[in-house]
Design a protein around this motif. Structure first.
Motif, PDB file in Angstrom:
ATOM      1  N   THR A 129       0.832  -1.210   0.000  1.00  0.00           N
ATOM      2  CA  THR A 129       0.000   0.000   0.000  1.00  0.00           C
ATOM      3  C   THR A 129       0.868   1.262   0.000  1.00  0.00           C
ATOM      4  OG1 THR A 129      -0.267  -0.049   2.412  1.00  0.00           O
ATOM      5  CG2 THR A 129      -1.973  -1.131   1.095  1.00  0.00           C
ATOM      6  N   VAL A 132       2.127   1.687  -3.587  1.00  0.00           N
ATOM      7  CA  VAL A 132       1.064   2.200  -4.459  1.00  0.00           C
ATOM      8  C   VAL A 132       0.875   3.697  -4.216  1.00  0.00           C
ATOM      9  CG1 VAL A 132      -1.418   2.130  -4.938  1.00  0.00           C
ATOM     10  CG2 VAL A 132      -0.126   0.002  -4.757  1.00  0.00           C
ATOM     11  N   ARG A 133       0.883   4.094  -2.958  1.00  0.00           N
ATOM     12  CA  ARG A 133       0.713   5.521  -2.648  1.00  0.00           C
ATOM     13  C   ARG A 133       1.847   6.335  -3.252  1.00  0.00           C
ATOM     14  NH1 ARG A 133      -1.121   9.621  -3.300  1.00  0.00           N
ATOM     15  NH2 ARG A 133      -1.595  11.227  -1.783  1.00  0.00           N
ATOM     16  N   TYR A 136       1.389   7.105  -6.802  1.00  0.00           N
ATOM     17  CA  TYR A 136       0.353   8.110  -7.018  1.00  0.00           C
ATOM     18  C   TYR A 136       0.570   9.321  -6.106  1.00  0.00           C
ATOM     19  CZ  TYR A 136      -1.942   4.787 -10.010  1.00  0.00           C
ATOM     20  OH  TYR A 136      -2.213   3.924 -11.043  1.00  0.00           O
ATOM     21  N   PHE A 144      -6.869  10.548  -3.394  1.00  0.00           N
ATOM     22  CA  PHE A 144      -6.332   9.188  -3.417  1.00  0.00           C
ATOM     23  C   PHE A 144      -7.168   8.275  -2.533  1.00  0.00           C
ATOM     24  CE2 PHE A 144      -3.734   5.759  -1.730  1.00  0.00           C
ATOM     25  CZ  PHE A 144      -3.259   5.176  -2.900  1.00  0.00           C
ATOM     26  N   ARG A 148      -9.081   5.155  -4.036  1.00  0.00           N
ATOM     27  CA  ARG A 148      -8.613   3.833  -3.592  1.00  0.00           C
ATOM     28  C   ARG A 148      -9.724   3.092  -2.855  1.00  0.00           C
ATOM     29  NH1 ARG A 148      -4.771  -0.092  -4.492  1.00  0.00           N
ATOM     30  NH2 ARG A 148      -4.189  -1.072  -2.539  1.00  0.00           N
ATOM     31  N   SER A 149     -10.456   3.782  -2.002  1.00  0.00           N
ATOM     32  CA  SER A 149     -11.575   3.148  -1.290  1.00  0.00           C
ATOM     33  C   SER A 149     -12.618   2.639  -2.262  1.00  0.00           C
ATOM     34  CB  SER A 149     -12.223   4.134  -0.318  1.00  0.00           C
ATOM     35  OG  SER A 149     -11.335   4.447   0.726  1.00  0.00           O
TER      36      SER A 149
END
Length: 186
Positions: A129, A132-133, A136, A144, A148-149
């Motif tokens: 995670t 991925v952050r 982006y 984000f 993402r949610s």
């Protein structure tokens, strides 16, 4: 060709979609094979190429460019054109948001392996995670988190995240727990 692909997977801008992701996908395909799934050569080739081009484009350009690279590269090796086209088609089907319906085993195996990260250990999931952050980082935190949610909730809304019985047995429970925990944190 292998060296060229590895160089692509190790480009400086990559944080999650890197060589470690490729290794994870190939290992997941191996796990499915050990569980009795017959992993086709086009699935293995598609795994090698599926994120070979990765810039984080949200419009499917990465998948289109990866598929085009696969078709051109494999075509230059004088492989069966049908195999080459199937590899390209598998890669295109990994485009986020594409409804593939009921997927035949070659695609189901690729999709399951690509999402196997969802079922990783809590420590590995946290690394995923964070990576991925980082990919982006140009997206504002609130945007984000909302995006993402929405993506993760869509996976949880499905009756099963994974398409094959072997993948479901291996990963479904842990994947759901990881996704739920991440959504709560977002």
């Amino acid at each position: 060709l292998g060296d060229s692909l590895i160089a692509r997977w190790n480009e400086d801008h990559r944080r999650y979609h890197d060589e470690r992701h490729l290794e994870d996908v190939l290992l997941a395909l191996n796990h499915l094979g050990v569980r009795g799934e017959r992993i086709e050569v086009e699935t293995l080739l598609a795994a090698w190429f599926h994120d070979a081009v990765y810039l984080g484009a949200a419009d499917g350009a990465d998948e289109r460019d990866s598929a085009a690279l696969a078709v051109a590269s494999l075509g230059a090796l004088d492989l069966d054109p049908g195999l080459t086209q199937r590899v390209g088609d598998l890669i295109l089907a990994t485009t986020p948001g594409v409804d593939v319906g009921v997927a035949a085993p070659p695609l189901a195996h690729l999709l399951d392996a690509d999402l196997s990260i969802f079922a990783s250990s809590p420590a590995r999931y946290a690394e995923y995670t964070a990576a991925v952050r980082e990919e982006y980082a140009h997206v504002a935190d609130a945007d984000f988190a909302a995006g993402r949610s929405r993506i993760l909730s869509a996976y949880l809304a499905q009756p099963a995240i994974y398409r094959t019985g072997a993948a479901s047995e291996l990963w479904e429970g842990r994947a759901r727990a990881n996704l739920e925990r991440e959504i709560r944190g977002l």
